[in-house]
Design an enzyme around this catalytic site. Structure first.
Site, short mmCIF file in Angstrom:
data_model
loop_
_atom_site.label_atom_id
_atom_site.label_comp_id
_atom_site.label_asym_id
_atom_site.label_seq_id
_atom_site.Cartn_x
_atom_site.Cartn_y
_atom_site.Cartn_z
N GLU A 72 -2.72 9.09 8.32
CA GLU A 72 -1.26 8.90 8.38
C GLU A 72 -0.65 9.71 9.52
O GLU A 72 0.36 9.34 10.10
CB GLU A 72 -0.61 9.30 7.04
CG GLU A 72 -0.86 8.31 5.90
CD GLU A 72 -0.05 7.01 6.00
OE1 GLU A 72 1.08 7.05 6.51
OE2 GLU A 72 -0.55 5.96 5.56
N ASP A 85 0.87 -1.18 0.00
CA ASP A 85 0.00 0.00 0.00
C ASP A 85 0.91 1.23 0.00
O ASP A 85 2.13 1.11 0.17
CB ASP A 85 -0.89 -0.01 1.26
CG ASP A 85 -1.79 1.21 1.34
OD1 ASP A 85 -2.46 1.52 0.35
OD2 ASP A 85 -1.81 1.89 2.39
N SER A 86 0.31 2.41 -0.12
CA SER A 86 1.09 3.65 -0.05
C SER A 86 1.61 3.90 1.36
O SER A 86 2.54 4.67 1.55
CB SER A 86 0.22 4.82 -0.49
OG SER A 86 -0.89 4.92 0.37
N HIS A 88 -7.25 2.73 3.75
CA HIS A 88 -7.01 3.53 4.96
C HIS A 88 -8.31 3.73 5.77
O HIS A 88 -8.27 3.86 6.99
CB HIS A 88 -6.48 4.93 4.59
CG HIS A 88 -5.01 5.00 4.32
ND1 HIS A 88 -4.45 4.51 3.18
CD2 HIS A 88 -3.99 5.51 5.07
CE1 HIS A 88 -3.14 4.73 3.20
NE2 HIS A 88 -2.83 5.33 4.34
N CYS A 132 -4.30 -1.72 -1.91
CA CYS A 132 -4.50 -0.30 -2.13
C CYS A 132 -5.48 -0.15 -3.28
O CYS A 132 -5.26 -0.69 -4.37
CB CYS A 132 -3.14 0.33 -2.51
SG CYS A 132 -3.26 2.03 -3.08
N CYS A 182 -11.10 2.75 0.06
CA CYS A 182 -9.68 3.05 0.30
C CYS A 182 -9.31 2.26 1.55
O CYS A 182 -10.06 2.28 2.54
CB CYS A 182 -9.50 4.55 0.55
SG CYS A 182 -7.84 4.99 1.16
#
Ligand code: DGL
Length: 267
Positions: free
Chosen positions: A156, A14-15, A190, A77, A188
């Site tokens: 984040e 993932d990012s 996240h 992701c 997403c």
């Protein structure tokens, strides 16, 4: 030395922190499996970058994971799944699994009024990957797509339980409410990290967090290929492209356990 294929790890990327919500589901469903997780913390967020840039980063990570001798790759992701999956499938030798299909199937199964909303990054929303697939499954479904670009930086930074997060979430989710959707896909990886807040704002709307469904599907694919590791101890190794220390702290909170040493691998 020759390694039995089932003992090879599953690569997952993932990012940043988002893919940990998928890793959590995979570890729970397959407690003896080995994993290698890559968080591209030097380049997060992916959601505001061009398809070419996201594809380029995704390919570099996939190639790195391939060199670590993985048996299977999970693109944890949505942005990379929406923009880079075809390139990865063409260029990587192991089977590649994206995360969009599972959420679509779960949402179609759940909706009663055939109105589904999807929240995701700019990249995912612009690609219309969810809308296209939902309408392939059922062309009568009305799909509202809402980009929530501030969610990823908030998460984040570890700010997802703050008043600021609530103000931002209310502003985005107001549009979801107006769409009349009875089902909301967290498009997403996240977003499940801020699920309690989204739930509080959305009330009775069904939230689709595809982690569980993805874990079930990955397990099925591994079983069908006879490469599922069913017994013995498991191991998860972590890599990031920047600031390993901060990732280690935040990941421990999301996973509810220590990660061990997080390795740095610049892309
Ligand atoms: N977690 C990712 C996704 O599912 C990427 C978010 C981002 O980096 O913008 O889309």
């Amino acid at each position: 030395m020759y390694t039995l294929i089932m003992n090879k790890p599953i690569g997952i990327f993932d990012s940043g922190l988002g893919g940990l919500t998928i890793l959590r589901g995979l570890e729970k469903a397959m407690p003896s499996e080995n994993f290698i997780y890559f968080g591209d913390t030097a380049h997060v967020p992916y959601g505001s970058k061009s398809p070419q840039t996201v594809t380029n980063y995704s390919l570099q990570i996939a190639k790195f994971l391939e060199k670590q001798n993985i048996k299977f790759l999970v693109v944890a992701c949505n942005t990379a799944s929406a923009l880079a999956l075809d390139t990865l499938v063409k260029n990587i030798k192991v089977p590649v699994f994206g995360v969009i299909e599972a959420g679509c199937c779960a949402a179609v199964h759940k909706t009663k009024n055939k109105k589904i909303a999807v929240i995701g990054t700019h990249g995912t929303v612009k690609s219309s990957a969810y809308k296209k697939l939902l309408n392939v499954i059922d062309k009568n479904i009305k799909v509202a797509q809402i980009a929530c670009p501030l969610f990823v930086p908030v998460i984040e930074e570890g700010w997802h339980k703050t008043k600021a997060a609530e103000i931002i979430a209310r502003a985005y989710l107001d549009t979801v409410k107006k769409s009349g959707a009875d089902t909301l896909i967290l498009g997403c990886t996240h977003y499940p990290i801020m699920k309690p807040l989204i739930k509080k704002i959305m009330g009775s709307v069904h939230l689709i967090d595809s982690a569980e469904e993805i874990a079930k599907q990955v397990k099925k694919v591994l079983q069908s290929k006879n490469i599922l590791k069913k017994t013995g101890a498991s191991n998860t190794v972590f890599y990031v492209s920047d600031d390993a220390e901060s990732f280690e702290q935040k990941a421990a909170q999301i996973l509810g356990r220590k990660t061990g040493k997080v390795n740095l691998k610049k892309l």
